[in-house]
Structure formats: structure tokens, C-alpha cells
Enzyme design. Structure first.
Site, PDB file in Angstrom:
ATOM      1  CG  HIS A 158      -4.605 -27.608  18.580  1.00 52.01           C
ATOM      2  ND1 HIS A 158      -5.130 -26.522  17.357  1.00 52.01           N
ATOM      3  CD2 HIS A 158      -3.151 -27.279  18.040  1.00 52.01           C
ATOM      4  CE1 HIS A 158      -4.276 -25.997  17.012  1.00 52.01           C
ATOM      5  NE2 HIS A 158      -3.126 -26.266  17.353  1.00 52.01           N
ATOM      6  CG  ASP A 187      -4.158  -6.996  32.968  1.00 53.86           C
ATOM      7  OD1 ASP A 187      -4.246  -7.478  33.968  1.00 53.86           O
ATOM      8  OD2 ASP A 187      -4.074  -5.682  32.790  1.00 53.86           O
TER       9      ASP A 187
END
Length: 464
Positions: A173, A393
Site C-alpha cells: 500500500h 481485461d
């Protein structure tokens, strides 16, 4: 019913994953060997942990999209290409003399693993029951490792017998926030699909958020004052993870009723946050006179002056803190709770954010020594629905299901995440973490809150 509870199955899923060797993937073109600055929004002690998630792709053997090739091979080659633009992801976190994190880039690469499973992808269901076996889907990182002994990014692609596959990733993070990680993964997807140029060019530019000289702390940053985060849970209290589905019909009904009261529009997040915050407070039976907090992340990229450039992928979600007395949450309408949340956002500005950066600079040593622990009077909330993770995708269509799989960072108890539901379901999928002893009362309070605010009778009018 407005809130569908996913009951935890006590039988462990028989997920079996065969892992290959870990390969270090490097940029396919030379990248500069350098030391990179991390901003004080990146370098906060509460962000020094790995985010571990899985993206599921339901591809079946009768699909003509299999002509695209083996997903692991396609994604591995795409990773080498996208790292040319995101080369810091192939670096290593290091600590400077004053304890501040930085990134050393020496082309060591990103750990990548190709794995297989004889299971059908359906063994994972909708990931509504987080299982220990899911860790096999991102097993390239040692769990519980210190920040500087792990990598900024690791990837694993697991191919299932049905033709579907899972991308598991772990990202530190301190390198990027959820929006930045989604930007990277969508870029990885573009490379996998053979797109010649990234639609969003990544920008590092963490120096834009350097502290002032000398630092000027102009506000009281209660959201960063770690001394106020004192544990009120017993060590033996077991925390559980489970899901609620908050359906669109219920949200719409509540929105319409609230607009009828004050002629103001409200987001789904506003309504969900108010319902969950109040139910959590009631479930913990916080004394009426005690202060309670809701801490949630707000994108601050456009609040800086000048605004940060499109493509900036560093940490820029700032913890907004809504505060009230428990009595207010017990006795006031849901509308008033929402207004408390909405007013808390107004505090954020360029001046406030710059002050917080300076605050971290002055207090870094103390903040880095503090261990964050959960407390009953503070609820943490994050909304992942619009980060862009669901649109990733690789050539086999967009993500079917997104799910976190491990919680080893700052958030253990009283943590709530809003997630886009699986394809075919509407509303909000909500992941919660709380002590087992509080669960039943919480669910009762949630159901009461939903029913009382979506029924046809007139709601009690409240003064704003």
C-alpha cells in the site's frame, strides 16, 4: 429483504493449487537505476502492509477466446511490457536514515508465478466465504513479513480445469492506493490485449507532495493522531469476515424518502455508511456520552492546488473522520447521521492536506513506532466499487468477481469494504470484519435500520 446475509460455511473448500516456480519478471526495455521519493501520504505507518486480492475470470473450454493463448503466458509477457512504464513496481522498498521509506530501483523484477488447479472455478463460488485455502491463489509472498523484506508487487495466475483463471496480486500500500493499482492492472490488461500505447500514462511525481520548509501544521489532525487509537477489544475476541448484499431497490427507496425530506441528493455510499456506522455502534453498546468515529477514504487528487495530473498513481485517498457522540447515532434519524458524514468531507482542502503532510513529517518517528490496534468506537470504511478493478481485461473479458483474500494490515476489526457485486447481481456487496460476539446483534440492528428507513410510512422529520 434489503440486506442479504451470507452465512459462513464451516466446511473448508477443497481447493488444490499446484504452484510452479517463481520467475522474476523485469521490464523488457532498460530502465534507470535510481532511488525514488515516496510522499508522506505514501509513507504512513498505517499503510505499511500488503493488499492481497484475487480477480476471477470465468472462461470456459467452449469459448473461442481460448485462441488468445495461455493466460499465465500472456500476462507474464504483458507484465514485462507494462513495467517499462511502471518500473518502480519492480523496485524494492528501503528505509532511509530517518525511517522514511523510499524505492530503490535496480531492475530486480516482479515475482511472478504460474499455477494450475484441477478444480473447476466454481469451487470458489462468489467468494462469499473467505477461506484459508484461498491463500494458495497468491502464495508468492510470505505472510506477516516486514515491509522491507517483501516486494512492492507480486503476481500469480492460476489456471482452472474449466478454462477460467484467477489473477492473484499483492501490492504494498505504500507504493500506490486502490485507484493507482487499478490503473496499473488496466494498463497490464491493455498490454495483454496487444494495445500499442497505454490509455493512461503513469506519473510518479511524488515530489509534488513534499512537505513545506519549514513544516506548517495548521489543523488538528485527529484522523492521524495514533494515540487516540487505543484497543478496546479483548485479546481473545475472534474476528470473523462475512458479507451482506445491500440491494438496489432498498437503496433507491431510502434515497427517495430522504429527498422528500430535504430536497437533497444522496449517494449510495452515504446511505450505506450511515446504516453500517449506526448499526456497528449499537452492536458494540458504546456508552451514550462516548465519542464515536467513522473513518473513510476520500480521493483527494483534485483537491490539491494545482490538481495532481491524470495518471498519478501514488496514495491520494485521505482518511476523512466523521465524529459524533454515540447518543446522536442512537437517537437521531438516518438523515442526520448522513449529514454528519457529508459535513466531514467539507474539511478537506489543499490547505488541510498540505498541513497533514507536514504533520507526518514532524511526527514520523512517533507514528512509525506505534502499532495500530482495533477499537470499538472507530469504524473504518473503504469503497472499492469505482476504482476500476472490475474493468481489468486481459483479453478474456472484464473481471467476473473481485475479492480480497487476506487482512494482515492495519484493519482487523470494525472494517467495512464496499465491493461491486458479481455479474448478475445488483446493489452493493459489503465485506465486514468484526468480533464474533458482536455479529448477531449487529445483524439485528442492520435489519431494523433498513426496515425503518425503507417502509412506506412517513419517516420522522429531523431538523438539519
Amino acid at each position: 429483504m434489503g440486506c442479504e446475509v451470507m452465512v459462513k460455511n464451516t466446511m473448508e473448500l477443497q481447493l488444490q493449487v499446484k504452484c510452479g516456480e517463481v520467475v522474476m519478471v523485469r521490464p523488457c526495455l532498460p530502465s534507470p537505476k535510481t532511488t525514488l521519493y515516496l510522499s508522506n501520504l505514501d509513507d504512513q505507518s498505517m499503510l505499511r502492509f500488503m493488499v492481497r486480492q484475487i480477480l476471477l475470470y470465468k472462461v470456459y473450454n467452449n469459448s473461442n477466446s481460448n485462441s488468445l493463448g495461455n493466460p499465465a503466458k500472456v500476462i507474464r509477457e504483458a507484465l514485462s511490457k507494462v513495467l517499462v512504464y511502471y518500473y518502480p513496481m519492480a523496485g524494492r522498498l528501503r528505509s532511509s536514515h530517518n525511517g522514511k521509506l523510499q524505492v530503490e530501483y535496480n531492475a530486480e523484477g516482479v515475482p511472478f508465478m504460474a499455477a494450475t488447479s484441477d478444480n473447476n472455478l466454481s469451487v470458489l463460488g462468489d467468494c462469499d466465504d473467505l477461506k484459508q485455502s484461498f491463500h494458495q491463489l497468491i502464495s508468492t509472498i510470505p505472510f506477516g513479513a516486514e515491509t522491507e523484506s517483501i516486494y512492492p508487487l507480486v503476481l500469480q495466475v492460476t489456471q482452472f480445469s474449466c478454462g477460467g483463471f484467477v489473477l492473484g496480486y499483492g501490492s504494498n500500500h505504500s507504493i500506490c492506493d486502490g485507484l493507482g493499482m487499478a490503473q496499473f492492472l488496466n494498463g497490464l490488461g491493455e498490454m495483454a490485449r496487444g494495445v500499442g500505447k497505454l490509455s493512461v500514462q503513469p506519473i510518479w511525481d511524488r515530489e509534488l507532495l513534499k512537505p513545506r520548509n519549514p513544516p506548517q501544521v495548521m489543523f488538528h489532525h485527529s484522523e492521524l493522531v495514533t494515540d487516540s487509537f487505543i484497543s478496546s477489544f479483548q485479546e481473545h475476541e475472534e474476528c470473523v469476515h462475512y458479507f451482506h448484499y445491500l440491494d438496489s431497490k432498498t437503496i433507491k427507496q431510502i434515497k427517495q424518502r430522504l429527498m422528500g425530506e430535504c430536497k437533497e441528493s444522496f449517494s449510495s455510499f452515504d446511505i450505506g455508511a450511515a446504516l453500517f456506522w449506526r448499526a456497528m455502534t449499537k452492536a458494540h453498546k458504546i456508552p451514550h456520552s462516548h465519542s464515536v468515529k467513522l473513518v473513510f477514504a476520500m480521493n483527494s487528487r483534485k483537491l490539491f492546488k494545482p490538481p495532481l495530473h491524470n495518471g498519478y498513481y501514488g496514495n491520494c485517498f485521505y482518511p476523512v473522520c466523521a465524529t459524533a457522540r454515540a447518543e446522536e447515532l442512537y437517537s437521531t434519524s438516518i438523515l442526520q447521521v448522513i449529514m454528519i458524514i457529508k459535513r466531514s468531507r467539507l474539511l478537506l482542502s489543499n490547505e488541510y492536506l498540505r498541513s497533514s503532510i507536514d504533520f507526518v513529517e514532524i511526527n514520523r518517528k512517533v507514528m512509525n513506532q506505534h502499532v495500530h490496534v482495533p477499537m470499538k468506537n472507530v469504524v473504518f470504511m473503504s469503497d472499492w466499487r469505482f476504482l476500476g478493478l472490475n474493468s481489468v481485461d486481459f483479453g478474456w473479458g472484464e473481471t467476473s468477481i473481485l475479492s480480497p483474500i487476506e487482512w494482515s494490515g492495519f484493519f482487523h476489526a470494525n472494517f467495512i469494504v464496499f465491493i461491486q457485486p458479481p455479474k448478475g447481481k445488483d446493489g452493493i456487496k459489503v465485506l465486514l470484519c468484526m468480533p464474533q460476539t458482536t455479529l448477531k446483534l449487529f445483524e439485528i440492528e442492520m435489519e431494523v435500520g433498513i426496515l425503518s428507513n425503507s417502509m412506506e410510512k412517513d419517516m420522522q422529520r429531523s431538523s438539519l
